[in-house]
Design a protein around this motif. Structure first.
Motif, PDB file in Angstrom:
ATOM      1  N   THR A 146     -23.774  34.200  14.534  1.00 20.93           N
ATOM      2  CA  THR A 146     -23.511  32.870  15.101  1.00 20.93           C
ATOM      3  C   THR A 146     -23.002  33.002  16.529  1.00 20.93           C
ATOM      4  O   THR A 146     -22.397  34.016  16.890  1.00 20.93           O
ATOM      5  CB  THR A 146     -22.464  32.092  14.278  1.00 20.93           C
ATOM      6  N   GLY A 147     -23.276  31.989  17.321  1.00 19.95           N
ATOM      7  CA  GLY A 147     -22.820  31.991  18.709  1.00 19.95           C
ATOM      8  C   GLY A 147     -23.787  31.222  19.579  1.00 19.95           C
ATOM      9  O   GLY A 147     -24.655  30.496  19.090  1.00 19.95           O
ATOM     10  N   LYS A 148     -23.661  31.447  20.897  1.00 24.76           N
ATOM     11  CA  LYS A 148     -24.495  30.701  21.841  1.00 24.76           C
ATOM     12  C   LYS A 148     -25.852  31.384  22.024  1.00 24.76           C
ATOM     13  O   LYS A 148     -25.959  32.607  21.959  1.00 24.76           O
ATOM     14  CB  LYS A 148     -23.792  30.652  23.204  1.00 24.76           C
ATOM     15  N   VAL A 149     -26.866  30.559  22.290  1.00 23.21           N
ATOM     16  CA  VAL A 149     -28.217  31.103  22.494  1.00 23.21           C
ATOM     17  C   VAL A 149     -28.556  31.101  23.987  1.00 23.21           C
ATOM     18  O   VAL A 149     -28.137  30.216  24.737  1.00 23.21           O
ATOM     19  CB  VAL A 149     -29.265  30.285  21.685  1.00 23.21           C
ATOM     20  N   PHE A 150     -29.295  32.139  24.410  1.00 24.93           N
ATOM     21  CA  PHE A 150     -29.795  32.245  25.784  1.00 24.93           C
ATOM     22  C   PHE A 150     -31.307  32.112  25.716  1.00 24.93           C
ATOM     23  O   PHE A 150     -31.977  32.886  25.031  1.00 24.93           O
ATOM     24  CB  PHE A 150     -29.400  33.600  26.378  1.00 24.93           C
ATOM     25  N   VAL A 151     -31.863  31.117  26.403  1.00 23.80           N
ATOM     26  CA  VAL A 151     -33.280  30.784  26.238  1.00 23.80           C
ATOM     27  C   VAL A 151     -34.103  31.258  27.443  1.00 23.80           C
ATOM     28  O   VAL A 151     -33.717  31.035  28.599  1.00 23.80           O
ATOM     29  CB  VAL A 151     -33.476  29.262  26.025  1.00 23.80           C
ATOM     30  N   LEU A 170     -40.536  27.750  19.680  1.00 24.24           N
ATOM     31  CA  LEU A 170     -39.215  27.129  19.546  1.00 24.24           C
ATOM     32  C   LEU A 170     -38.493  26.962  20.883  1.00 24.24           C
ATOM     33  O   LEU A 170     -37.436  26.337  20.945  1.00 24.24           O
ATOM     34  CB  LEU A 170     -38.332  27.976  18.616  1.00 24.24           C
ATOM     35  N   VAL A 171     -39.062  27.547  21.941  1.00 30.46           N
ATOM     36  CA  VAL A 171     -38.355  27.585  23.218  1.00 30.46           C
ATOM     37  C   VAL A 171     -37.881  26.196  23.662  1.00 30.46           C
ATOM     38  O   VAL A 171     -36.778  26.040  24.184  1.00 30.46           O
ATOM     39  CB  VAL A 171     -39.263  28.237  24.296  1.00 30.46           C
ATOM     40  N   GLU A 172     -38.697  25.171  23.407  1.00 27.31           N
ATOM     41  CA  GLU A 172     -38.339  23.824  23.852  1.00 27.31           C
ATOM     42  C   GLU A 172     -37.344  23.139  22.912  1.00 27.31           C
ATOM     43  O   GLU A 172     -36.850  22.053  23.209  1.00 27.31           O
ATOM     44  CB  GLU A 172     -39.602  22.952  24.015  1.00 27.31           C
ATOM     45  N   GLN A 173     -37.085  23.753  21.770  1.00 27.63           N
ATOM     46  CA  GLN A 173     -36.176  23.145  20.779  1.00 27.63           C
ATOM     47  C   GLN A 173     -34.720  23.566  20.999  1.00 27.63           C
ATOM     48  O   GLN A 173     -33.824  23.126  20.281  1.00 27.63           O
ATOM     49  CB  GLN A 173     -36.592  23.559  19.355  1.00 27.63           C
ATOM     50  N   PHE A 174     -34.502  24.457  21.935  1.00 25.00           N
ATOM     51  CA  PHE A 174     -33.156  24.988  22.160  1.00 25.00           C
ATOM     52  C   PHE A 174     -32.833  24.940  23.652  1.00 25.00           C
ATOM     53  O   PHE A 174     -33.723  25.102  24.489  1.00 25.00           O
ATOM     54  CB  PHE A 174     -33.072  26.449  21.693  1.00 25.00           C
ATOM     55  N   SER A 175     -31.568  24.734  23.960  1.00 22.34           N
ATOM     56  CA  SER A 175     -31.117  24.833  25.348  1.00 22.34           C
ATOM     57  C   SER A 175     -30.095  25.958  25.432  1.00 22.34           C
ATOM     58  O   SER A 175     -29.293  26.141  24.505  1.00 22.34           O
ATOM     59  CB  SER A 175     -30.444  23.537  25.784  1.00 22.34           C
ATOM     60  N   LEU A 222     -33.476  33.770  22.754  1.00 23.36           N
ATOM     61  CA  LEU A 222     -34.693  33.124  22.252  1.00 23.36           C
ATOM     62  C   LEU A 222     -35.742  33.167  23.360  1.00 23.36           C
ATOM     63  O   LEU A 222     -35.476  32.715  24.479  1.00 23.36           O
ATOM     64  CB  LEU A 222     -34.390  31.671  21.856  1.00 23.36           C
ATOM     65  N   GLY A 223     -36.907  33.717  23.040  1.00 22.64           N
ATOM     66  CA  GLY A 223     -37.968  33.816  24.036  1.00 22.64           C
ATOM     67  C   GLY A 223     -39.266  33.222  23.513  1.00 22.64           C
ATOM     68  O   GLY A 223     -39.375  32.856  22.334  1.00 22.64           O
TER      69      GLY A 223
END
Lengths: 456, 187
Positions: free
Chosen positions: B6-11, B130-135, B76-77
């Motif tokens: 768990t934590g922050k995502v880098f897109v 999924l790239v557009e589903q996450f910031s 996330l890429g």
């Protein structure tokens, strides 16, 4: 069970009677190649996993080719060469092509002649020139362009340090057998078309991920009418479409090339007539135009003609894919008797190519004389600016400039600054552009009657 | 490996090649030496052009200036993550920065092998884009067992592709451990 060449090599090296695409197999490796930027870490993992006193699986099958960061004052790069020297000595590595002129601090003074150094230069060309590329074998290297060796009908692919360390200790590697995408090049090769145009066009068709996990087989009478240098340009860039390996069936020319460079026996393999392919594509070479891949991806193909308005600041001719003798002959055909308008860098792939700059003549003048007279900057053999490298690397793009280059990759930052734009093209196109300062179709300056890379 | 990250995502976007993950000029650091290996964390993803670094807004550093670890837990890429050179320094750099899970549409082959054979990362694949589903900065949870990724900021959950044939190597922690477990190498 009918097999492709790639399947046959992997079957033979895994002890299986036959394999099909998708099988996972442990293969016995014939040659493991490493160089100065992945060798030290590979050695580190090897010693950690197998022990400080462990022996390599076969000291005659580990080939070490320093080539990346040679002509630099970077002390860590010098230190990495020392790590390779120590390892080669302790393990009695027979084929260690040491950059023996790198001693002490500062940018090393280059070799004076190929005869006076063990150094060879860029690994993929050096492997071929020194008889390490052999039909029917498995060659694994810590460099993505290891696929170049497939030009001799072998399975060759790039791996990371852990895989290489595993091979170093065991002589084995697990591989998934790739399905083969076959590309048949047909029709006569026009004088202005080179191997680089064929592969840039192909990558443009399928994309940088178009061959991911697959073998790319290149065939057809147009391809086979080209010499070894040109064929290597294609297999070299299989990775730029994501390919696991590139492969070309060895013909009499390829077999003679190899036999002239090694005493080791080898057994070529060929496709079965009813082998099955993932896909088959036929490309009529007579219809191709000089092709350029635009920033920042090798698949952004366009005709040189259509990019005429693009201003270019620098031309670069070099690397494993674009720094071979044929590449320089092509450039010389364009540059002879003319003067470059922008900075133009010439980097022979190997010391032997470097010597050929003096030995090979175009209309009575040596390649070196032609380049010097045209105002080019000529550097010693190495990977140089193809991958950027340390800030003091010859030809490195250190600012937001546009470079046109015979190299193989143009993702952001590849040749140095991530603000630089890299255009990939044949040496004919790169040389023509050097004369004008904008992307230039080589037909404007080259009117030879036949393709430079045709078998003589 | 923890079953839930768990934590922050880098897109990031498509075709993040290994030069963007770790620029070639830093390859003279030798990962076999601990002090030099540490540097790769500081430099991870430093070759990504700023406009594309941390989507959708961009202009976001993966590792803050002067730090060796990232504040993000997951990358996330898009397509073809890790294409380009065979440098194992790429998954190593991401792992040194503190990220152990990457989620992407699919990977370039050598990066994928290096991630699992070296035991650096779990490279998960997404059946859809999924790239557009996450910031960048969204709180996420990756469930390795399911496997699935949940965007806790938006509340949306997405199934990920099973690990498949690479699963046993990932679970073993790399090719050496796998070979020891299966008897190919002596323990």
């Amino acid at each position: 069970m009918a097999m492709t060449m790639t399947e046959k090599v992997l079957a033979r090296h895994s002890g299986a009677k036959s394999v099909v695409a998708g099988d996972n197999v442990w293969v016995n490796v014939d040659v493991l190649m490493t160089h100065d930027i992945c060798g030290p870490a590979t050695i580190g993992i090897f010693e950690e996993e197998f022990g400080k006193n462990a022996k390599v699986f076969d000291p005659d099958k580990v080939v070490i080719v320093p080539d990346h960061y040679i002509f630099t004052a970077d002390t860590k790069s010098h230190r990495n060469l020392e790590i390779l020297r120590d390892f080669a000595k302790r393990h009695q590595i027979r084929y260690f092509y040491d950059a023996d002129f790198v001693k002490g601090e500062g940018v090393p003074k280059p070799y004076l002649s190929a005869a006076q150094t063990a150094f060879k230069g860029v690994c993929h060309v050096a492997l071929a020139e020194n008889g390490h590329d052999r039909p029917g074998e498995v060659l694994i290297g810590t460099d993505s362009h290891t696929c170049t060796a497939g030009a001799f009908g072998e399975f060759a692919t790039g791996v990371g340090n852990s895989d290489a360390a595993f091979v170093m200790g065991t002589g084995k590697l697990w591989l998934k057998v790739p399905a083969t995408m076959r590309f048949d090049f047909v029709g006569p090769v026009p004088p202005y078309i080179m191997g680089k145009d064929l592969i840039l066009h192909t990558i443009g068709l399928i994309g940088t991920d178009g061959a991911t996990y697959r073998a790319m087989e290149f065939a057809g009478e147009a391809l086979m009418s080209l010499n070894i240098d040109e064929r290597m340009t294609l297999t070299n860039m299989a990775i730029e479409a994501g390919g696991k390996n590139g492969i070309i069936a060895p013909d009499a020319l390829a077999l003679a090339y190899v036999r002239g460079r090694t005493k080791k026996s080898f057994e070529p393999v060929f496709n079965d007539a009813d082998a099955s392919y993932f896909s088959r594509t036929t490309i009529d070479v007579s219809k191709l135009e000089p092709t350029v891949a635009q920033p920042h991806s090798p698949d952004k193909a366009a005709t040189a003609r259509s990019l005429k308005q693009v201003k270019i600041d620098r031309s670069y001719i070099g690397s494993c894919t674009g720094g071979k003798v044929t590449d320089f002959i092509a450039a010389a055909c364009v540059l002879k008797g003319r003067t470059v308008k922008i900075d133009t860098y010439i980097v022979p792939a190997t010391t032997s190519v470097d010597m050929a700059l003096d030995a090979v003549k175009v209309e009575g003048q040596s390649l070196r004389q032609i380049f010097q007279a045209a105002g080019c900057k000529i550097g010693p053999a190495s990977c140089a600016a193809c991958l950027g490298g340390p800030a003091d690397t010859f030809g490195r793009a250190n600012a937001a400039i546009n470079v046109i280059s015979t190299t193989n990759r143009n993702f952001p930052g590849r040749m140095g600054s991530k603000e630089a734009g890299v255009f990939l093209a044949s040496p004919l196109t790169v040389a023509a552009t050097a004369l004008t300062g904008h992307v230039t179709d080589p037909r404007e300056y080259y009117s030879g009657a036949k393709a430079v890379g045709l078998v003589q | 490996m923890e079953p839930r990250i768990t934590g922050k995502v880098f897109v990031l976007g498509d075709n993040i090649d290994t030069d963007q993950i770790i620029p070639a000029e830093y390859l003279s650091y030798n990962p076999a030496l601990p002090e030099e290996r540490r540097q790769f964390g500081r430099l991870a993803l430093s070759g990504v052009p700023l406009a594309q670094s941390g989507l959708p807004k961009g202009n976001c550093r993966f590792v803050q200036e002067g730090k060796f670890k990232t504040d993000y837990a997951v990358i996330l890429g898009g397509k073809n993550f890790g294409c380009g050179s065979s440098r194992e320094h790429a998954p190593l750099a991401i792992a040194e920065a503190g990220v152990k899970v990457v989620v992407a549409e699919f990977y370039a082959r050598i990066f994928y092998r290096n991630s699992i054979n070296g035991g650096y990362l779990v490279p998960l694949e997404t059946p859809s884009r999924l790239v557009e589903q996450f910031s960048t900065g969204d709180e996420v949870e990756v469930d390795l067992a399911a496997p699935a990724i949940t965007n806790r900021t938006t509340g949306k959950s997405f199934a990920l592709s099973p690990l498949g044939q690479a699963g046993p190597i990932i679970l073993a922690g790399g090719v050496f451990e796998y070979a020891r477990k299966t008897g190919l190498l002596a323990r």
